[in-house]
Design a protein around this motif. Structure first.
Motif, short mmCIF file in Angstrom:
data_model
loop_
_atom_site.label_atom_id
_atom_site.label_comp_id
_atom_site.label_asym_id
_atom_site.label_seq_id
_atom_site.Cartn_x
_atom_site.Cartn_y
_atom_site.Cartn_z
N ALA A 90 0.82 -1.21 0.00
CA ALA A 90 0.00 0.00 0.00
C ALA A 90 0.85 1.26 0.00
O ALA A 90 0.57 2.23 -0.72
CB ALA A 90 -0.93 -0.01 1.21
N VAL A 91 1.93 1.24 0.80
CA VAL A 91 2.81 2.41 0.86
C VAL A 91 3.53 2.62 -0.46
O VAL A 91 3.60 3.75 -0.99
CB VAL A 91 3.83 2.26 2.01
CG1 VAL A 91 4.90 3.34 1.94
CG2 VAL A 91 3.11 2.32 3.36
N LEU A 92 4.08 1.55 -1.03
CA LEU A 92 4.81 1.68 -2.29
C LEU A 92 3.88 2.12 -3.42
O LEU A 92 4.28 2.90 -4.29
CB LEU A 92 5.46 0.34 -2.65
CG LEU A 92 6.60 -0.13 -1.74
CD1 LEU A 92 7.11 -1.49 -2.19
CD2 LEU A 92 7.74 0.89 -1.73
N ASP A 93 2.66 1.63 -3.41
CA ASP A 93 1.70 2.04 -4.44
C ASP A 93 1.39 3.53 -4.31
O ASP A 93 1.31 4.24 -5.31
CB ASP A 93 0.42 1.22 -4.30
CG ASP A 93 -0.63 1.62 -5.33
OD1 ASP A 93 -0.47 1.28 -6.51
OD2 ASP A 93 -1.60 2.31 -4.94
N LYS A 94 1.22 4.01 -3.08
CA LYS A 94 0.95 5.43 -2.86
C LYS A 94 2.12 6.28 -3.33
O LYS A 94 1.94 7.39 -3.87
CB LYS A 94 0.67 5.68 -1.38
CG LYS A 94 0.45 7.15 -1.02
CD LYS A 94 -0.75 7.72 -1.76
CE LYS A 94 -0.99 9.18 -1.36
NZ LYS A 94 -2.13 9.77 -2.13
N LEU A 95 3.34 5.76 -3.15
CA LEU A 95 4.54 6.48 -3.59
C LEU A 95 4.82 6.29 -5.07
O LEU A 95 5.85 6.76 -5.57
CB LEU A 95 5.75 6.02 -2.77
CG LEU A 95 5.68 6.31 -1.26
CD1 LEU A 95 6.89 5.71 -0.55
CD2 LEU A 95 5.59 7.81 -0.99
N LYS A 96 3.89 5.56 -5.77
CA LYS A 96 3.99 5.31 -7.21
C LYS A 96 5.27 4.57 -7.60
O LYS A 96 5.91 4.86 -8.62
CB LYS A 96 3.88 6.63 -8.00
CG LYS A 96 2.57 7.37 -7.75
CD LYS A 96 2.42 8.57 -8.67
CE LYS A 96 1.16 9.36 -8.34
NZ LYS A 96 -0.07 8.54 -8.40
#
Length: 432
Positions: free
Chosen positions: A185-191
């Motif tokens: 989730a964090v990596l996805d938010k950071l694209k």
């Protein structure tokens, strides 16, 4: 004029070879998790994981190549999430059919899918199903996936009193799954490209240190596909109980694939006059990939919404898709690595995909109860009855009934009346 320009018309689409290659790599990184997740899920149904791994790579490469060269679309194909879970956990483990019969059902649904695409009936069927129920199908599958993911991670457990309860969060699988989900989730938010794949790999690596997993190497010659190749049982697919399964496969394939194709194509600027004929070609490409995948030995193949990541990176032509196809072929030589991925490593990916699928709830018209109630019935019945088929059936019946008794029967397409009547007859005279 070189080959790439002649086939893909790069200048016409304002792109370059380098941009297309980078876009293809981006798309691949965002969807490469399927080579780990699909064998794990179908393996739970008793299918040979190594053969499913090969079938997954081959059909992803084959289907995406057809999409690239025939439709010139920057969209990748692979076995679909949700449909593979339905295949394994509902059709095989819950309903008791063999995986060979389930493959037969996928094959038949693929033939139907290809037929409606060739005959131009795809648009008619889509128009017959209300928009609210289309959204509900996606949401229901998301909730269904979430339940499966939480169970695989040990976060949700069975309870004789309340049916479900909290699992043991002190065990390494549950803790690692939670860590993996937060990381994704964090990596996805950071694209960060490949967020899902990074999450799966991270949990798998940690499993060797904290959960007793064992390493069996990385590279090897591709395993044999013989255990699943042409092992589908078409005769069993026409038995009474599987007819319902075929309908579910068909409807989900219909709305999931069509919605993805149109959504990604629109984002790439391809749904404009002069380029619409390529959409029809893309519909045929994804239709043909479904029954081809059943022959190889995997669940339904569909267009991947992760292709939007490649479009965001600049992909506009089939060269992006061709790049993805070649990368999937290269993956054939890492079968041992795919075999060591535990279920609790793929559970975070399933749960993350489930969360994203719930976004469709925002598209519902919450002021119209005749639309919202059938949609919520559809979505909630799927996980609570552990059946996508039941969710569709109750949703269609509820929609038709509410429209009829509120004087809005004219809003219901004749085909939906027919589908609702068939489901109602089934429950009344055949049973669940």
């Amino acid at each position: 004029m070189n080959w790439t320009e002649r086939v893909f018309k790069l200048q016409e689409h304002g792109t370059t070879v380098r941009t297309e290659l980078v876009a293809g790599l981006t798309t691949f990184l965002t969807m490469a998790y399927i080579i780990f997740v699909n064998p794990s899920i179908l393996g739970d149904a008793g299918m040979p994981k190594d053969s499913v791994f090969v079938a997954t790579c081959l059909i992803a490469a084959l289907g995406t190549t057809i999409m690239a060269l025939y439709a010139n679309y920057p969209i990748a194909l692979a076995p679909g999430m949700g449909l593979n879970a339905y295949f394994a956990y509902v059709v095989v483990l819950h309903m008791g059919f063999t995986w060979q019969a389930a493959l037969g059902a996928v094959f038949v649904s693929g033939c139907l899918f290809l037929a409606v695409s060739l005959l131009g009936l795809r648009g008619l069927i889509i128009r017959a199903i209300p928009v609210s129920l289309r959204y509900a199908i996606t949401v229901g599958i998301g909730l269904f996936l979430a339940l499966i993911a939480l169970k695989s991670a040990g976060i949700v457990a069975a309870s004789p009193a309340t049916y479900v309860t909290l699992g043991d969060l002190h065990k390494p699988p549950a803790l690692l799954a939670i860590l993996g989900f937060v990381l994704i989730a964090v990596l996805d938010k950071l694209k960060v490209p490949g967020a899902i794949l990074i999450g799966i790999v991270t949990v798998t690596v940690l499993s060797f240190f904290f959960a007793g997993n064992q390493f069996h190497g990385v590279f090897s010659a591709p395993p044999s596909i013989e255990p699943t190749f042409l092992k589908l049982d078409i005769k069993a697919a026409f038995s009474g109980g599987v007819i319902n399964v075929i309908l579910v496969f068909f409807l989900v394939e219909l709305f999931d694939a069509t919605g993805t194709l149109m959504g990604v194509a629109k984002r790439a600027g391809l749904l404009v006059p002069g380029k619409m004929e390529r959409l029809n070609r893309s519909l045929l490409a994804d239709s043909g990939a479904i029954f081809a995948g059943a022959l190889l030995g995997t669940s339904s193949t569909t267009a991947y919404v992760e292709s939007a990541a490649g479009v965001q990176a600049g992909g506009r032509t089939g060269l992006t898709a061709l790049t993805v196809a070649l990368l999937f072929l290269a993956c054939l030589f890492i079968a041992p690595l795919a075999g060591v991925v535990p279920a609790y490593a793929t559970a975070p990916a399933l749960f993350f995909v489930a969360c994203l699928m719930l976004r469709e709830l925002t598209e519902l018209d919450w002021n119209d109860s005749t639309e919202v109630i059938p949609a919520t019935v559809t979505a909630l019945t799927m996980p609570f009855t552990y059946s996508i088929a039941n969710g569709l059936a109750f949703g269609f019946i509820t929609y038709a009934a509410l429209k009829l008794f509120t004087g809005k029967g004219r809003e219901v397409h004749w085909m939906l009346w027919l589908i609702a009547a068939i489901f109602l007859f089934k429950y009344a005279y055949v049973g669940g």
